[in-house]
Each structure stands twice: as structure tokens, then as C-alpha cells.
Design a protein around this motif. Structure first.
Motif, PDB file in Angstrom:
ATOM      1  N   VAL A  43      41.869  40.272  39.465  1.00  0.00           N
ATOM      2  CA  VAL A  43      42.328  39.748  38.266  1.00  0.00           C
ATOM      3  C   VAL A  43      41.582  40.678  37.124  1.00  0.00           C
ATOM      4  O   VAL A  43      40.540  40.718  37.175  1.00  0.00           O
ATOM      5  CB  VAL A  43      41.873  38.471  37.962  1.00  0.00           C
ATOM      6  N   ARG A  44      42.625  41.150  36.127  1.00  0.00           N
ATOM      7  CA  ARG A  44      42.147  41.910  35.079  1.00  0.00           C
ATOM      8  C   ARG A  44      41.402  41.229  34.064  1.00  0.00           C
ATOM      9  O   ARG A  44      41.606  40.070  33.615  1.00  0.00           O
ATOM     10  CB  ARG A  44      43.474  42.589  34.507  1.00  0.00           C
ATOM     11  N   ALA A  45      40.198  41.696  33.877  1.00  0.00           N
ATOM     12  CA  ALA A  45      39.195  41.280  32.806  1.00  0.00           C
ATOM     13  C   ALA A  45      39.953  41.632  31.579  1.00  0.00           C
ATOM     14  O   ALA A  45      40.017  42.789  31.303  1.00  0.00           O
ATOM     15  CB  ALA A  45      37.667  41.871  33.262  1.00  0.00           C
ATOM     16  N   PRO A  51      44.103  35.730  25.094  1.00  0.00           N
ATOM     17  CA  PRO A  51      44.418  34.288  25.877  1.00  0.00           C
ATOM     18  C   PRO A  51      45.015  34.413  27.364  1.00  0.00           C
ATOM     19  O   PRO A  51      45.249  33.664  28.156  1.00  0.00           O
ATOM     20  CB  PRO A  51      45.228  33.694  25.068  1.00  0.00           C
ATOM     21  N   ASN A  52      45.518  35.772  27.949  1.00  0.00           N
ATOM     22  CA  ASN A  52      46.342  35.913  29.007  1.00  0.00           C
ATOM     23  C   ASN A  52      45.597  36.782  29.913  1.00  0.00           C
ATOM     24  O   ASN A  52      44.910  37.950  29.348  1.00  0.00           O
ATOM     25  CB  ASN A  52      47.637  36.401  28.752  1.00  0.00           C
ATOM     26  N   SER A  53      45.716  37.003  31.304  1.00  0.00           N
ATOM     27  CA  SER A  53      45.482  38.352  32.257  1.00  0.00           C
ATOM     28  C   SER A  53      46.357  38.151  33.136  1.00  0.00           C
ATOM     29  O   SER A  53      47.482  37.714  33.130  1.00  0.00           O
ATOM     30  CB  SER A  53      44.159  37.914  32.625  1.00  0.00           C
ATOM     31  N   ALA A  54      46.236  39.141  34.190  1.00  0.00           N
ATOM     32  CA  ALA A  54      47.409  39.227  35.310  1.00  0.00           C
ATOM     33  C   ALA A  54      46.357  39.251  36.357  1.00  0.00           C
ATOM     34  O   ALA A  54      45.244  40.087  36.495  1.00  0.00           O
ATOM     35  CB  ALA A  54      47.818  40.575  34.920  1.00  0.00           C
ATOM     36  N   ALA A  55      46.981  38.936  37.709  1.00  0.00           N
ATOM     37  CA  ALA A  55      46.472  39.237  38.891  1.00  0.00           C
ATOM     38  C   ALA A  55      47.320  40.233  39.688  1.00  0.00           C
ATOM     39  O   ALA A  55      48.459  40.074  39.601  1.00  0.00           O
ATOM     40  CB  ALA A  55      46.508  37.774  39.549  1.00  0.00           C
ATOM     41  N   TYR A  56      46.775  41.077  40.406  1.00  0.00           N
ATOM     42  CA  TYR A  56      47.263  41.827  41.274  1.00  0.00           C
ATOM     43  C   TYR A  56      46.644  42.022  42.574  1.00  0.00           C
ATOM     44  O   TYR A  56      45.244  41.557  42.793  1.00  0.00           O
ATOM     45  CB  TYR A  56      46.954  43.509  40.750  1.00  0.00           C
ATOM     46  N   PHE A  57      47.606  41.975  43.635  1.00  0.00           N
ATOM     47  CA  PHE A  57      47.156  41.928  45.014  1.00  0.00           C
ATOM     48  C   PHE A  57      48.128  42.286  46.076  1.00  0.00           C
ATOM     49  O   PHE A  57      49.372  42.570  45.602  1.00  0.00           O
ATOM     50  CB  PHE A  57      46.656  40.483  45.453  1.00  0.00           C
ATOM     51  N   THR A  58      47.711  42.362  47.095  1.00  0.00           N
ATOM     52  CA  THR A  58      48.650  42.815  48.332  1.00  0.00           C
ATOM     53  C   THR A  58      48.584  41.571  49.332  1.00  0.00           C
ATOM     54  O   THR A  58      47.624  41.363  49.648  1.00  0.00           O
ATOM     55  CB  THR A  58      48.174  44.142  48.858  1.00  0.00           C
ATOM     56  N   GLU A  74      43.115  27.237  38.434  1.00  0.00           N
ATOM     57  CA  GLU A  74      42.701  26.371  37.673  1.00  0.00           C
ATOM     58  C   GLU A  74      42.130  27.053  36.419  1.00  0.00           C
ATOM     59  O   GLU A  74      41.876  26.462  35.350  1.00  0.00           O
ATOM     60  CB  GLU A  74      41.191  25.578  38.088  1.00  0.00           C
ATOM     61  N   VAL A  75      42.133  28.373  36.227  1.00  0.00           N
ATOM     62  CA  VAL A  75      41.587  29.044  35.074  1.00  0.00           C
ATOM     63  C   VAL A  75      42.717  29.278  34.198  1.00  0.00           C
ATOM     64  O   VAL A  75      42.244  29.408  32.952  1.00  0.00           O
ATOM     65  CB  VAL A  75      41.065  30.490  35.386  1.00  0.00           C
ATOM     66  N   ALA A  76      43.883  28.872  34.158  1.00  0.00           N
ATOM     67  CA  ALA A  76      44.857  29.113  33.130  1.00  0.00           C
ATOM     68  C   ALA A  76      45.699  27.759  33.223  1.00  0.00           C
ATOM     69  O   ALA A  76      45.907  27.208  34.325  1.00  0.00           O
ATOM     70  CB  ALA A  76      45.500  30.314  33.611  1.00  0.00           C
ATOM     71  N   ALA A  77      46.404  27.567  31.996  1.00  0.00           N
ATOM     72  CA  ALA A  77      47.545  26.532  31.676  1.00  0.00           C
ATOM     73  C   ALA A  77      48.656  26.656  32.644  1.00  0.00           C
ATOM     74  O   ALA A  77      49.349  26.037  33.457  1.00  0.00           O
ATOM     75  CB  ALA A  77      47.947  26.414  30.390  1.00  0.00           C
ATOM     76  N   GLU A  78      48.990  28.146  33.033  1.00  0.00           N
ATOM     77  CA  GLU A  78      50.357  28.383  33.819  1.00  0.00           C
ATOM     78  C   GLU A  78      50.148  29.796  34.317  1.00  0.00           C
ATOM     79  O   GLU A  78      49.455  30.533  33.877  1.00  0.00           O
ATOM     80  CB  GLU A  78      51.496  28.566  33.007  1.00  0.00           C
ATOM     81  N   ALA A  79      50.722  29.968  35.449  1.00  0.00           N
ATOM     82  CA  ALA A  79      50.671  31.309  36.373  1.00  0.00           C
ATOM     83  C   ALA A  79      52.100  31.409  36.596  1.00  0.00           C
ATOM     84  O   ALA A  79      52.902  30.594  37.101  1.00  0.00           O
ATOM     85  CB  ALA A  79      49.870  31.242  37.731  1.00  0.00           C
ATOM     86  N   GLN A  80      52.809  32.764  36.191  1.00  0.00           N
ATOM     87  CA  GLN A  80      53.955  32.875  36.318  1.00  0.00           C
ATOM     88  C   GLN A  80      54.373  34.389  37.278  1.00  0.00           C
ATOM     89  O   GLN A  80      53.416  35.319  36.710  1.00  0.00           O
ATOM     90  CB  GLN A  80      54.803  33.149  35.027  1.00  0.00           C
ATOM     91  N   LEU A  81      55.344  34.322  38.016  1.00  0.00           N
ATOM     92  CA  LEU A  81      55.686  35.832  38.801  1.00  0.00           C
ATOM     93  C   LEU A  81      56.275  36.726  37.579  1.00  0.00           C
ATOM     94  O   LEU A  81      57.124  36.070  36.979  1.00  0.00           O
ATOM     95  CB  LEU A  81      56.542  35.387  39.912  1.00  0.00           C
ATOM     96  N   LEU A 119      48.625  32.805  31.993  1.00  0.00           N
ATOM     97  CA  LEU A 119      48.727  32.337  30.538  1.00  0.00           C
ATOM     98  C   LEU A 119      48.244  31.194  30.320  1.00  0.00           C
ATOM     99  O   LEU A 119      47.956  29.947  31.082  1.00  0.00           O
ATOM    100  CB  LEU A 119      50.396  32.044  30.377  1.00  0.00           C
ATOM    101  N   GLY A 120      47.589  31.315  28.947  1.00  0.00           N
ATOM    102  CA  GLY A 120      46.863  30.355  28.157  1.00  0.00           C
ATOM    103  C   GLY A 120      45.316  30.154  29.299  1.00  0.00           C
ATOM    104  O   GLY A 120      45.245  29.047  29.848  1.00  0.00           O
ATOM    105  N   LEU A 121      44.556  31.184  29.112  1.00  0.00           N
ATOM    106  CA  LEU A 121      43.532  31.038  29.685  1.00  0.00           C
ATOM    107  C   LEU A 121      42.553  29.946  29.210  1.00  0.00           C
ATOM    108  O   LEU A 121      42.394  29.890  28.114  1.00  0.00           O
ATOM    109  CB  LEU A 121      42.533  32.204  29.808  1.00  0.00           C
ATOM    110  N   LYS A 122      41.918  28.987  30.232  1.00  0.00           N
ATOM    111  CA  LYS A 122      41.115  27.802  29.547  1.00  0.00           C
ATOM    112  C   LYS A 122      39.558  28.388  28.981  1.00  0.00           C
ATOM    113  O   LYS A 122      39.227  27.760  28.093  1.00  0.00           O
ATOM    114  CB  LYS A 122      41.003  27.163  30.588  1.00  0.00           C
ATOM    115  N   LYS A 123      39.232  29.604  29.501  1.00  0.00           N
ATOM    116  CA  LYS A 123      38.097  30.188  28.952  1.00  0.00           C
ATOM    117  C   LYS A 123      38.057  31.763  29.226  1.00  0.00           C
ATOM    118  O   LYS A 123      38.825  32.028  30.444  1.00  0.00           O
ATOM    119  CB  LYS A 123      36.870  29.541  29.292  1.00  0.00           C
ATOM    120  N   PRO A 124      37.588  32.559  28.575  1.00  0.00           N
ATOM    121  CA  PRO A 124      37.605  33.932  28.809  1.00  0.00           C
ATOM    122  C   PRO A 124      36.800  34.264  30.293  1.00  0.00           C
ATOM    123  O   PRO A 124      36.126  33.490  30.693  1.00  0.00           O
ATOM    124  CB  PRO A 124      36.574  34.667  27.825  1.00  0.00           C
ATOM    125  N   LEU A 125      37.715  35.211  31.025  1.00  0.00           N
ATOM    126  CA  LEU A 125      37.168  35.611  32.267  1.00  0.00           C
ATOM    127  C   LEU A 125      36.068  36.855  32.302  1.00  0.00           C
ATOM    128  O   LEU A 125      36.345  37.836  31.487  1.00  0.00           O
ATOM    129  CB  LEU A 125      38.375  35.970  32.990  1.00  0.00           C
TER     130      LEU A 125
END
Length: 166
Positions: A43-45, A51-58, A74-81, A119-125
Motif C-alpha cells: 500500500v502506498r505511503a 486522505p487516500n492511498s492505493a494498494a498494488y498486488f499480484t 478497516e483503514v479506509a471508508a471505502e475501497a474501490q477497483l 478512499l477516506g483513510l481513517k488515519k494516515p498510514l
């Protein structure tokens, strides 16, 4: 006396039957999940003000075609593709309803293409922190993966070909 023993035996037989069915179902669910394997990712720091970040994986699919249809965390209000598309020379982000994992193929989520937006991180990562994602598939199965928070892409053999958009 004999009637009591018969009743106990019947009850034990019923319990054993339920336990056996439970174990059988558990094994079946596990074997379905084993078709899709998490390879690696992060997950990108981001700066605390973002307020948002992105997850990358294989993901590696050893079974029949299946679709990744949702992600929860649990870390964000929403996760979208999401994916990146280029329109008239401008790179834009688009939300997608699903990502298809072809049979016996890999699905790579990367900064220059498909990814999961948090989207909408509940606290900074913070770098080094771990983020748990629950991946939901079209066959009803779910898989939990844990990703480290990192500032940079994990180096891959073809990393030179990836264009990072900020």
C-alpha cells in the motif's frame, strides 16, 4: 439400560455426521480459495494530509476464471477497483465493477494500471505499517491479504517499463 445406550450412540452418530460434513465443507472451501494465491504487494505511503492511498498486488490464479468483485478494509471508508486510462493525452482514473482473473494467469495491480483505491483513510498510514484487505470474488469466496505500507514500488524485473503517475 440398553435403550439409554442406543440413544447415546444415536446422538454420537448424529454429532459425528455433522462434524464430518463441517470438515468436508471446510476442506472444499479451502481448496477453492487455494486456486487464487496472493503473491506480493504493498500500500502506498502518502503524506498525512492526503486522505487516500492505493494498494498494488499480484494474484496468481491456478483454477478456473474468477472475478475480483470487491475489497474491504478497516483503514479506509471505502475501497474501490480502479484503472488508469488515457483520453486525449490525459491519464484519468476510472472505477471498474470487477477485475477478471483469467484461468491459470496472473492479475497484476500496479501504479500504471489496475489498482485498489483506499478512499477516506481513517488515519494516515505510516511506512512499515501493515494493512489488511479482504478480497471478494465472484464465486462467493473471500481471501484476506496483509500488505506492508511502503513509499516506493517493490522492484520487479520489468520495473523500468512502469510509468508512475502522481
Amino acid at each position: 439400560m440398553a435403550n439409554g445406550v442406543k440413544k447415546e450412540f444415536k446422538a454420537l452418530k448424529q454429532i459425528f455426521k455433522h462434524a464430518f460434513n463441517f470438515v468436508l465443507l471446510s476442506c472444499t472451501s479451502f481448496s477453492v480459495l487455494a486456486n487464487v494465491m496472493f503473491v506480493d504487494g504493498y500500500v502506498r505511503a502518502m503524506p498525512p494530509s492526503v486522505p487516500n492511498s492505493a494498494a498494488y498486488f499480484t494474484l496468481m490464479n491456478h483454477g478456473p476464471e474468477v472475478e475480483l468483485v470487491g475489497v474491504e478494509t478497516e483503514v479506509a471508508a471505502e475501497a474501490q477497483l480502479h484503472t488508469l486510462v488515457e483520453e486525449e493525452g490525459v491519464v484519468k482514473m476510472r472505477q471498474l465493477p470487477k477485475f477478471t482473473l483469467a484461468s491459470h494467469a496472473n492479475l497484476e495491480l500496479m501504479p500504471s494500471g489496475k489498482h485498489v483505491m483506499l478512499l477516506g483513510l481513517k488515519k494516515p498510514l505510516t511506512e512499515g505499517q501493515e494493512v489488511v484487505l479482504r478480497l471478494k470474488f465472484s464465486d462467493g469466496s473471500e481471501q484476506q491479504v496483509t500488505l506492508p505500507v511502503s513509499k516506493q514500488a517493490i522492484a520487479t524485473q520489468d520495473d523500468g517499463e512502469h510509468h508512475h503517475h502522481h
